[in-house]
Design an enzyme around this catalytic site. Structure first.
Site, mmCIF file in Angstrom:
data_model
loop_
_atom_site.group_PDB
_atom_site.id
_atom_site.type_symbol
_atom_site.label_atom_id
_atom_site.label_comp_id
_atom_site.label_asym_id
_atom_site.label_seq_id
_atom_site.Cartn_x
_atom_site.Cartn_y
_atom_site.Cartn_z
ATOM 1 N N CYS A 8 2.175 8.907 -6.334
ATOM 2 C CA CYS A 8 2.519 9.999 -5.413
ATOM 3 C C CYS A 8 4.011 9.972 -5.050
ATOM 4 C CB CYS A 8 1.602 9.936 -4.203
ATOM 5 S SG CYS A 8 1.445 11.515 -3.387
ATOM 6 N N HIS A 11 -3.738 8.832 -5.771
ATOM 7 C CA HIS A 11 -3.775 7.490 -5.177
ATOM 8 C C HIS A 11 -5.028 6.725 -5.595
ATOM 9 C CE1 HIS A 11 -0.680 8.157 -2.000
ATOM 10 N NE2 HIS A 11 -1.039 9.414 -2.132
ATOM 11 N N GLU A 25 -5.459 3.658 -5.418
ATOM 12 C CA GLU A 25 -5.631 2.546 -4.458
ATOM 13 C C GLU A 25 -6.453 2.979 -3.252
ATOM 14 O OE1 GLU A 25 -3.028 4.351 -4.788
ATOM 15 O OE2 GLU A 25 -2.118 4.751 -2.840
#
Ligand code: GLN
Length: 205
Positions: free
Chosen positions: A79, A174, A176
């Protein structure tokens, strides 16, 4: 064991540290050039790219980061991190700079205010099955890619949201946040490969 850093100037640093730790990596938060010098790979997290840019300049990190990237260090940007790795940005904040390295043009906040955030299942052929459940949070889009850049994933309308060029990886989304570890695994594989190659060069010397 190779060591990887997470650039810790601003953004979702903790989430990346957690994923890399889960994968068994030796992980440190990187704020200073001395810390950068001790890692074999780096994650640039999501957050606000214009803020990370400003802080990197204030902390004397811009030049060392550009050198590390030019030297071939594996780096994964998510991002805002993707924006910072792009050679060119559209809709940047006034005076905003990037570290560069990826021969791409990235449009900041490309999805407008209505759909600031959304989640989709994305096919990422290099990662195989299942698709990546991807969270887009005020996400950028890759609008143009140079010849050496591989598009790793596109939305249904063909817009590019993940790229790789040499040892650099970037995603608009994302992983994560949604708990998919495979992009980080890919980064760690690139790190292992580079460390092994450096070791072989030393033996040959
Ligand atoms: N819109 C942010 C930027 O311009 C990126 C958002 C994110 O990293 N989730 O940097």
């Amino acid at each position: 064991m190779p060591r990887v850093g997470v650039l810790a100037l601003q953004g979702d640093v903790r989430e990346h540290v957690r994923v890399l730790t889960d994968l068994g990596a030796d992980v440190i938060a990187v704020r200073r050039p001395e810390e950068l010098a001790t890692v074999d790979g780096l994650v640039i997290p999501g957050g606000e790219s214009s803020v990370i840019d400003k802080l990197a300049r204030a902390f004397g990190m811009r030049h060392p980061l550009r050198e590390a990237i030019a030297d071939g260090m594996p780096v994964y940007g998510t991002c805002a991190g993707l924006i910072l790795l792009a050679d060119r940005i559209a809709d940047g904040a006034p005076g905003q700079q990037t570290f560069g390295g990826l021969d791409v043009t990235v449009r900041r906040n490309a999805f407008g205010s209505q759909v600031d955030s959304f989640e989709v299942d994305l096919d990422v052929p290099v990662l195989g099955d299942p698709p990546v459940h991807a969270a887009f949070i005020r996400a950028p889009l890759v609008e143009e890619i140079g010849q050496g850049v591989e598009a790793l994933a596109t939305l249904d309308d063909e817009r590019i949201v993940a790229v790789r060029q040499g040892a650099l990886l970037g995603t608009s989304f994302h992983p994560e946040v949604t708990g998919d570890h495979r992009f980080h695994r890919l980064l760690l594989d690139l790190v292992d490969e580079r460390v092994r190659r450096a070791g072989a060069d030393d033996t040959a010397r």
